[in-house]
Design a protein around this motif. Sequence first.
Motif, PDB file in Angstrom:
ATOM      1  N   SER A 159      24.984  10.500 -75.344  1.00  0.00           N
ATOM      2  CA  SER A 159      23.670  11.095 -75.594  1.00  0.00           C
ATOM      3  C   SER A 159      23.806  12.589 -75.836  1.00  0.00           C
ATOM      4  O   SER A 159      24.780  13.209 -75.419  1.00  0.00           O
ATOM      5  CB  SER A 159      22.743  10.857 -74.391  1.00  0.00           C
ATOM      6  N   ASP A 160      22.797  13.171 -76.472  1.00  0.00           N
ATOM      7  CA  ASP A 160      22.853  14.623 -76.664  1.00  0.00           C
ATOM      8  C   ASP A 160      22.219  15.346 -75.478  1.00  0.00           C
ATOM      9  O   ASP A 160      21.580  14.735 -74.619  1.00  0.00           O
ATOM     10  CB  ASP A 160      22.205  15.037 -77.988  1.00  0.00           C
ATOM     11  N   THR A 161      22.399  16.656 -75.448  1.00  0.00           N
ATOM     12  CA  THR A 161      21.939  17.462 -74.313  1.00  0.00           C
ATOM     13  C   THR A 161      20.433  17.396 -74.136  1.00  0.00           C
ATOM     14  O   THR A 161      19.926  17.374 -73.010  1.00  0.00           O
ATOM     15  CB  THR A 161      22.384  18.926 -74.498  1.00  0.00           C
ATOM     16  N   LEU A 162      19.688  17.363 -75.236  1.00  0.00           N
ATOM     17  CA  LEU A 162      18.234  17.341 -75.156  1.00  0.00           C
ATOM     18  C   LEU A 162      17.743  16.095 -74.426  1.00  0.00           C
ATOM     19  O   LEU A 162      16.860  16.161 -73.569  1.00  0.00           O
ATOM     20  CB  LEU A 162      17.627  17.412 -76.560  1.00  0.00           C
ATOM     21  N   LYS A 163      18.341  14.937 -74.733  1.00  0.00           N
ATOM     22  CA  LYS A 163      17.937  13.699 -74.057  1.00  0.00           C
ATOM     23  C   LYS A 163      18.308  13.738 -72.578  1.00  0.00           C
ATOM     24  O   LYS A 163      17.567  13.246 -71.726  1.00  0.00           O
ATOM     25  CB  LYS A 163      18.591  12.500 -74.742  1.00  0.00           C
ATOM     26  N   THR A 164      19.455  14.346 -72.270  1.00  0.00           N
ATOM     27  CA  THR A 164      19.855  14.489 -70.874  1.00  0.00           C
ATOM     28  C   THR A 164      18.866  15.374 -70.121  1.00  0.00           C
ATOM     29  O   THR A 164      18.501  15.087 -68.976  1.00  0.00           O
ATOM     30  CB  THR A 164      21.267  15.089 -70.775  1.00  0.00           C
ATOM     31  N   LEU A 165      18.420  16.446 -70.758  1.00  0.00           N
ATOM     32  CA  LEU A 165      17.432  17.326 -70.137  1.00  0.00           C
ATOM     33  C   LEU A 165      16.115  16.591 -69.875  1.00  0.00           C
ATOM     34  O   LEU A 165      15.465  16.820 -68.855  1.00  0.00           O
ATOM     35  CB  LEU A 165      17.171  18.540 -71.030  1.00  0.00           C
ATOM     36  N   GLU A 166      15.738  15.701 -70.787  1.00  0.00           N
ATOM     37  CA  GLU A 166      14.500  14.937 -70.599  1.00  0.00           C
ATOM     38  C   GLU A 166      14.610  14.013 -69.397  1.00  0.00           C
ATOM     39  O   GLU A 166      13.642  13.852 -68.629  1.00  0.00           O
ATOM     40  CB  GLU A 166      14.192  14.150 -71.874  1.00  0.00           C
ATOM     41  N   VAL A 167      15.793  13.425 -69.198  1.00  0.00           N
ATOM     42  CA  VAL A 167      16.003  12.568 -68.029  1.00  0.00           C
ATOM     43  C   VAL A 167      16.002  13.405 -66.755  1.00  0.00           C
ATOM     44  O   VAL A 167      15.402  13.029 -65.743  1.00  0.00           O
ATOM     45  CB  VAL A 167      17.328  11.779 -68.156  1.00  0.00           C
ATOM     46  N   ARG A 168      16.678  14.558 -66.806  1.00  0.00           N
ATOM     47  CA  ARG A 168      16.676  15.450 -65.649  1.00  0.00           C
ATOM     48  C   ARG A 168      15.250  15.869 -65.290  1.00  0.00           C
ATOM     49  O   ARG A 168      14.891  15.937 -64.108  1.00  0.00           O
ATOM     50  CB  ARG A 168      17.514  16.694 -65.944  1.00  0.00           C
ATOM     51  N   GLN A 169      14.447  16.153 -66.294  1.00  0.00           N
ATOM     52  CA  GLN A 169      13.064  16.573 -66.024  1.00  0.00           C
ATOM     53  C   GLN A 169      12.309  15.485 -65.271  1.00  0.00           C
ATOM     54  O   GLN A 169      11.599  15.767 -64.306  1.00  0.00           O
ATOM     55  CB  GLN A 169      12.331  16.913 -67.326  1.00  0.00           C
ATOM     56  N   ALA A 170      12.475  14.239 -65.705  1.00  0.00           N
ATOM     57  CA  ALA A 170      11.771  13.136 -65.048  1.00  0.00           C
ATOM     58  C   ALA A 170      12.201  13.003 -63.579  1.00  0.00           C
ATOM     59  O   ALA A 170      11.357  12.880 -62.675  1.00  0.00           O
ATOM     60  CB  ALA A 170      12.046  11.836 -65.796  1.00  0.00           C
ATOM     61  N   LEU A 171      13.518  13.054 -63.341  1.00  0.00           N
ATOM     62  CA  LEU A 171      14.022  12.879 -61.976  1.00  0.00           C
ATOM     63  C   LEU A 171      13.729  14.098 -61.105  1.00  0.00           C
ATOM     64  O   LEU A 171      13.302  13.955 -59.944  1.00  0.00           O
ATOM     65  CB  LEU A 171      15.529  12.613 -62.009  1.00  0.00           C
ATOM     66  N   GLU A 172      13.964  15.296 -61.635  1.00  0.00           N
ATOM     67  CA  GLU A 172      13.768  16.502 -60.835  1.00  0.00           C
ATOM     68  C   GLU A 172      12.294  16.779 -60.570  1.00  0.00           C
ATOM     69  O   GLU A 172      11.935  17.282 -59.502  1.00  0.00           O
ATOM     70  CB  GLU A 172      14.431  17.701 -61.522  1.00  0.00           C
ATOM     71  N   ARG A 173      11.442  16.444 -61.535  1.00  0.00           N
ATOM     72  CA  ARG A 173      10.006  16.640 -61.318  1.00  0.00           C
ATOM     73  C   ARG A 173       9.514  15.739 -60.184  1.00  0.00           C
ATOM     74  O   ARG A 173       8.816  16.190 -59.281  1.00  0.00           O
ATOM     75  CB  ARG A 173       9.230  16.330 -62.606  1.00  0.00           C
ATOM     76  N   GLU A 174       9.890  14.465 -60.234  1.00  0.00           N
ATOM     77  CA  GLU A 174       9.450  13.547 -59.182  1.00  0.00           C
ATOM     78  C   GLU A 174      10.089  13.920 -57.847  1.00  0.00           C
ATOM     79  O   GLU A 174       9.445  13.839 -56.793  1.00  0.00           O
ATOM     80  CB  GLU A 174       9.800  12.098 -59.559  1.00  0.00           C
ATOM     81  N   GLY A 175      11.365  14.326 -57.895  1.00  0.00           N
ATOM     82  CA  GLY A 175      12.034  14.741 -56.671  1.00  0.00           C
ATOM     83  C   GLY A 175      11.345  15.924 -56.021  1.00  0.00           C
ATOM     84  O   GLY A 175      11.123  15.948 -54.803  1.00  0.00           O
ATOM     85  N   ALA A 176      10.979  16.923 -56.812  1.00  0.00           N
ATOM     86  CA  ALA A 176      10.303  18.112 -56.287  1.00  0.00           C
ATOM     87  C   ALA A 176       8.908  17.770 -55.767  1.00  0.00           C
ATOM     88  O   ALA A 176       8.473  18.265 -54.714  1.00  0.00           O
ATOM     89  CB  ALA A 176      10.204  19.180 -57.377  1.00  0.00           C
ATOM     90  N   HIS A 177       8.209  16.918 -56.507  1.00  0.00           N
ATOM     91  CA  HIS A 177       6.848  16.515 -56.109  1.00  0.00           C
ATOM     92  C   HIS A 177       6.880  15.810 -54.753  1.00  0.00           C
ATOM     93  O   HIS A 177       6.077  16.107 -53.849  1.00  0.00           O
ATOM     94  CB  HIS A 177       6.269  15.587 -57.184  1.00  0.00           C
ATOM     95  N   LEU A 178       7.821  14.886 -54.581  1.00  0.00           N
ATOM     96  CA  LEU A 178       7.934  14.158 -53.312  1.00  0.00           C
ATOM     97  C   LEU A 178       8.469  15.062 -52.207  1.00  0.00           C
ATOM     98  O   LEU A 178       8.040  14.949 -51.043  1.00  0.00           O
ATOM     99  CB  LEU A 178       8.848  12.939 -53.484  1.00  0.00           C
ATOM    100  N   ALA A 179       9.398  15.941 -52.538  1.00  0.00           N
ATOM    101  CA  ALA A 179       9.964  16.841 -51.524  1.00  0.00           C
ATOM    102  C   ALA A 179       8.886  17.730 -50.924  1.00  0.00           C
ATOM    103  O   ALA A 179       8.885  18.000 -49.717  1.00  0.00           O
ATOM    104  CB  ALA A 179      11.076  17.690 -52.144  1.00  0.00           C
ATOM    105  N   ALA A 180       7.959  18.195 -51.770  1.00  0.00           N
ATOM    106  CA  ALA A 180       6.873  19.041 -51.278  1.00  0.00           C
ATOM    107  C   ALA A 180       5.998  18.285 -50.280  1.00  0.00           C
ATOM    108  O   ALA A 180       5.442  18.877 -49.344  1.00  0.00           O
ATOM    109  CB  ALA A 180       6.027  19.545 -52.443  1.00  0.00           C
ATOM    110  N   GLN A 181       5.897  16.988 -50.451  1.00  0.00           N
ATOM    111  CA  GLN A 181       5.073  16.180 -49.555  1.00  0.00           C
ATOM    112  C   GLN A 181       5.818  15.755 -48.289  1.00  0.00           C
ATOM    113  O   GLN A 181       5.216  15.584 -47.227  1.00  0.00           O
ATOM    114  CB  GLN A 181       4.592  14.929 -50.296  1.00  0.00           C
ATOM    115  N   ARG A 182       7.137  15.598 -48.401  1.00  0.00           N
ATOM    116  CA  ARG A 182       7.888  14.945 -47.329  1.00  0.00           C
ATOM    117  C   ARG A 182       8.915  15.810 -46.612  1.00  0.00           C
ATOM    118  O   ARG A 182       9.500  15.387 -45.630  1.00  0.00           O
ATOM    119  CB  ARG A 182       8.612  13.714 -47.899  1.00  0.00           C
ATOM    120  N   ARG A 183       9.175  17.013 -47.108  1.00  0.00           N
ATOM    121  CA  ARG A 183      10.260  17.818 -46.546  1.00  0.00           C
ATOM    122  C   ARG A 183       9.998  18.101 -45.070  1.00  0.00           C
ATOM    123  O   ARG A 183       8.864  18.249 -44.612  1.00  0.00           O
ATOM    124  CB  ARG A 183      10.421  19.110 -47.350  1.00  0.00           C
TER     125      ARG A 183
END
Length: 230
Positions: free
Chosen positions: A90-114
Amino acid sequence: MLQKTNRLTLVEQVALQMEGLIESGKWAVGMRIPAEPELMVELNVSRNTLREAVRALIHAGLLKTKQGDGTYVCSSSALGVVLQKRILRSDTLKTLEVRQALEREGAHLAAQRRTSEEARELLLQLERCEAAAARGDIDGFVAEDIRLHQTIVAASHNEILLELYDHIAEASQDSITSLTRYEVKADFLEIHRQLVEAIVGQDADQAAAAVHRYISESKAVFEGREEEQR
């Protein structure tokens, strides 16, 4: 018509046991596994059975053999191998899109559960990132930045999300490193501080928004480099 499932062969059973040792971390990535005689005794199997199991794990991408040296663990799970192969295609742009999905959800949940302890660790890890950037240690900053994001996702308390993210981070480390070298600047660091402070303050929406901002910056860096190369 459904067919009756076959029982696992002895080779498959041994391979699964060895895979379990790898996934549990008892056999860590980079470690040389025990020699054949030791494993034959420990697993109570013949040399041929053991060699077939090792070959299966080499084919799966979990082990690799160094001629005259031994057999080493090269991935923490079969899932990691699959993701690595896919990301390399895959190219870097597609990898960044996957990272955005995972990191966004991770940050959203971390703010609620940390936890309070995790909040303190996030602030300490942020300071390590900023310190590395301040002294111009780019390689150190890259390593600390990856650890910061892993710490954030771990604070989501979603083990599946963390496992996926760890494998994505491992498989895309080269592209992360390449982009991060261009991103060590004040505004990029400020966005990361906003991200951590949002998680510490348990503001899930602001945490997700911060992820969107720094991934957008990363995309802009990537697209700018692509334009320069044309």
